[in-house]
Design a protein around this motif. Structure first.
Motif, PDB file in Angstrom:
ATOM      1  N   ARG A  23       0.826  -1.205   0.000  1.00 19.43           N
ATOM      2  CA  ARG A  23       0.000   0.000   0.000  1.00 19.43           C
ATOM      3  C   ARG A  23       0.862   1.258   0.000  1.00 19.43           C
ATOM      4  N   ARG A  24       1.919   1.275   0.800  1.00 18.39           N
ATOM      5  CA  ARG A  24       2.792   2.439   0.878  1.00 18.39           C
ATOM      6  C   ARG A  24       3.452   2.709  -0.474  1.00 18.39           C
ATOM      7  N   ARG A  25       3.948   1.653  -1.108  1.00 18.60           N
ATOM      8  CA  ARG A  25       4.603   1.820  -2.412  1.00 18.60           C
ATOM      9  C   ARG A  25       3.613   2.307  -3.473  1.00 18.60           C
ATOM     10  N   TYR A  26       2.406   1.756  -3.446  1.00 16.62           N
ATOM     11  CA  TYR A  26       1.389   2.187  -4.412  1.00 16.62           C
ATOM     12  C   TYR A  26       1.041   3.656  -4.203  1.00 16.62           C
ATOM     13  N   ARG A  27       0.743   4.004  -2.969  1.00 16.62           N
ATOM     14  CA  ARG A  27       0.331   5.378  -2.669  1.00 16.62           C
ATOM     15  C   ARG A  27       1.456   6.382  -2.899  1.00 16.62           C
ATOM     16  N   SER A  28       2.693   5.996  -2.600  1.00 14.66           N
ATOM     17  CA  SER A  28       3.797   6.945  -2.775  1.00 14.66           C
ATOM     18  C   SER A  28       4.041   7.248  -4.249  1.00 14.66           C
ATOM     19  N   PRO A  32       1.234  11.284  -5.737  1.00 18.07           N
ATOM     20  CA  PRO A  32       1.956  12.409  -6.347  1.00 18.07           C
ATOM     21  C   PRO A  32       1.738  12.501  -7.859  1.00 18.07           C
ATOM     22  N   MET A  33       1.674  11.363  -8.529  1.00 16.71           N
ATOM     23  CA  MET A  33       1.485  11.383  -9.975  1.00 16.71           C
ATOM     24  C   MET A  33       0.085  11.892 -10.327  1.00 16.71           C
ATOM     25  N   THR A  34      -0.903  11.517  -9.537  1.00 18.41           N
ATOM     26  CA  THR A  34      -2.262  12.004  -9.763  1.00 18.41           C
ATOM     27  C   THR A  34      -2.329  13.513  -9.563  1.00 18.41           C
ATOM     28  N   ILE A  35      -1.707  13.995  -8.512  1.00 15.53           N
ATOM     29  CA  ILE A  35      -1.690  15.434  -8.250  1.00 15.53           C
ATOM     30  C   ILE A  35      -0.971  16.167  -9.373  1.00 15.53           C
ATOM     31  N   ALA A  36       0.181  15.641  -9.807  1.00 18.12           N
ATOM     32  CA  ALA A  36       0.939  16.277 -10.890  1.00 18.12           C
ATOM     33  C   ALA A  36       0.101  16.336 -12.166  1.00 18.12           C
ATOM     34  N   LEU A  72      -0.142  17.355 -25.890  1.00 20.23           N
ATOM     35  CA  LEU A  72       0.710  16.935 -24.781  1.00 20.23           C
ATOM     36  C   LEU A  72      -0.090  16.321 -23.628  1.00 20.23           C
ATOM     37  N   GLN A  73      -1.374  16.662 -23.517  1.00 24.31           N
ATOM     38  CA  GLN A  73      -2.220  16.010 -22.517  1.00 24.31           C
ATOM     39  C   GLN A  73      -2.305  14.507 -22.807  1.00 24.31           C
ATOM     40  N   PHE A  74      -2.492  14.166 -24.073  1.00 25.45           N
ATOM     41  CA  PHE A  74      -2.542  12.747 -24.457  1.00 25.45           C
ATOM     42  C   PHE A  74      -1.190  12.081 -24.244  1.00 25.45           C
ATOM     43  N   VAL A  75      -0.141  12.770 -24.645  1.00 27.13           N
ATOM     44  CA  VAL A  75       1.211  12.215 -24.489  1.00 27.13           C
ATOM     45  C   VAL A  75       1.500  11.956 -23.016  1.00 27.13           C
ATOM     46  N   SER A  76       1.185  12.915 -22.156  1.00 28.60           N
ATOM     47  CA  SER A  76       1.464  12.741 -20.733  1.00 28.60           C
ATOM     48  C   SER A  76       0.636  11.593 -20.144  1.00 28.60           C
ATOM     49  N   THR A  77      -0.590  11.435 -20.612  1.00 30.91           N
ATOM     50  CA  THR A  77      -1.416  10.324 -20.130  1.00 30.91           C
ATOM     51  C   THR A  77      -0.778   8.982 -20.475  1.00 30.91           C
ATOM     52  N   PHE A  78      -0.324   8.832 -21.706  1.00 27.31           N
ATOM     53  CA  PHE A  78       0.313   7.575 -22.099  1.00 27.31           C
ATOM     54  C   PHE A  78       1.637   7.370 -21.381  1.00 27.31           C
ATOM     55  N   LEU A  79       2.397   8.439 -21.168  1.00 19.82           N
ATOM     56  CA  LEU A  79       3.663   8.316 -20.441  1.00 19.82           C
ATOM     57  C   LEU A  79       3.424   7.904 -18.987  1.00 19.82           C
ATOM     58  N   ALA A  81       0.860   6.175 -17.867  1.00 20.37           N
ATOM     59  CA  ALA A  81       0.438   4.768 -17.890  1.00 20.37           C
ATOM     60  C   ALA A  81       1.638   3.848 -18.085  1.00 20.37           C
ATOM     61  N   TRP A  82       2.537   4.219 -18.977  1.00 19.74           N
ATOM     62  CA  TRP A  82       3.749   3.417 -19.219  1.00 19.74           C
ATOM     63  C   TRP A  82       4.627   3.385 -17.964  1.00 19.74           C
ATOM     64  N   ALA A  83       4.824   4.562 -17.349  1.00 20.90           N
ATOM     65  CA  ALA A  83       5.659   4.635 -16.148  1.00 20.90           C
ATOM     66  C   ALA A  83       5.040   3.825 -15.008  1.00 20.90           C
ATOM     67  N   TYR A  84       3.712   3.872 -14.885  1.00 23.44           N
ATOM     68  CA  TYR A  84       3.061   3.092 -13.838  1.00 23.44           C
ATOM     69  C   TYR A  84       3.235   1.592 -14.073  1.00 23.44           C
ATOM     70  N   SER A  85       3.122   1.163 -15.314  1.00 22.81           N
ATOM     71  CA  SER A  85       3.275  -0.271 -15.583  1.00 22.81           C
ATOM     72  C   SER A  85       4.692  -0.735 -15.227  1.00 22.81           C
ATOM     73  N   ARG A  86       5.683   0.093 -15.486  1.00 23.51           N
ATOM     74  CA  ARG A  86       7.064  -0.246 -15.110  1.00 23.51           C
ATOM     75  C   ARG A  86       7.216  -0.247 -13.592  1.00 23.51           C
ATOM     76  N   HIS A  87       6.634   0.759 -12.940  1.00 18.27           N
ATOM     77  CA  HIS A  87       6.702   0.829 -11.475  1.00 18.27           C
ATOM     78  C   HIS A  87       6.019  -0.389 -10.853  1.00 18.27           C
ATOM     79  N   ALA A  88       4.836  -0.720 -11.344  1.00 22.69           N
ATOM     80  CA  ALA A  88       4.098  -1.858 -10.800  1.00 22.69           C
ATOM     81  C   ALA A  88       4.878  -3.156 -10.992  1.00 22.69           C
ATOM     82  N   ALA A  89       5.440  -3.333 -12.171  1.00 19.13           N
ATOM     83  CA  ALA A  89       6.180  -4.570 -12.446  1.00 19.13           C
ATOM     84  C   ALA A  89       7.409  -4.700 -11.533  1.00 19.13           C
ATOM     85  N   ALA A  90       8.060  -3.583 -11.264  1.00 18.57           N
ATOM     86  CA  ALA A  90       9.294  -3.637 -10.478  1.00 18.57           C
ATOM     87  C   ALA A  90       9.043  -3.604  -8.971  1.00 18.57           C
TER      88      ALA A  90
END
Length: 114
Positions: A23-28, A32-36, A72-79, A81-90
Motif C-alpha cells: 500500500r505504501r509503495r502504491y500510494r507513494s 503524487p502522480m495524480t496530483i501532478a 501533450l495532454q494525451f502524451v502525458s497520459t500515455f507516459l 500509464a507506461w511509467a506506472y506499468s514499469r513501477h508496478a512490475a518492479a
C-alpha cells in the motif's frame, strides 16, 4: 463446488507488514502522480480560459500553443500509464505475487481442515 474463503486469512494479510508495504509503495507513486497530472490538466484549462492570447500564439502554420498543449495532454497520459506499468512490475507485483501465494496456501490449508 464453491470455495469458501476464510475472511480471517484476508484480515491477517491486510494487517501484515508486506501488505502495508505494498500500500505504501502504491500510494507513494499514485498520489503524487495524480496530483501532478491534475495540476498539469488544470493549467491547460486555466490557460485556455484566461490566457487566450498566449494559447492562441501560432508556433508554425496553423499550429498554436493550445493545440500543442492539448496533444501533450494525451502524451502525458500515455507516459504516466507506461511509467506506472514499469513501477508496478518492479515494485508492486513481486509483493502482490507473494501475498497471493500466501493467500492461496492459507486457503488450501483451510480447505484441508474441513
Amino acid at each position: 463446488m464453491t470455495v469458501q474463503h476464510d475472511p480471517s486469512v484476508y484480515e491477517r494479510i491486510q494487517a501484515g507488514e508486506q501488505f502495508q508495504e505494498l500500500r505504501r509503495r502504491y500510494r507513494s507513486w499514485a498520489f503524487p502522480m495524480t496530483i501532478a497530472f491534475l495540476v498539469w490538466y488544470l493549467l491547460y484549462v486555466v490557460l485556455s480560459g484566461f490566457a487566450r492570447d498566449f494559447m492562441g500564439t501560432k508556433l508554425f502554420g496553423n499550429i498554436n500553443v493550445a493545440l500543442v498543449f492539448g496533444v501533450l495532454q494525451f502524451v502525458s497520459t500515455f507516459l504516466i500509464a507506461w511509467a506506472y506499468s514499469r513501477h508496478a512490475a518492479a515494485k508492486l507485483d513481486p509483493i502482490a505475487d507473494e501475498l497471493r501465494d500466501e493467500t492461496k496456501s492459507a486457503d488450501e490449508v483451510g480447505e484441508g481442515a474441513k
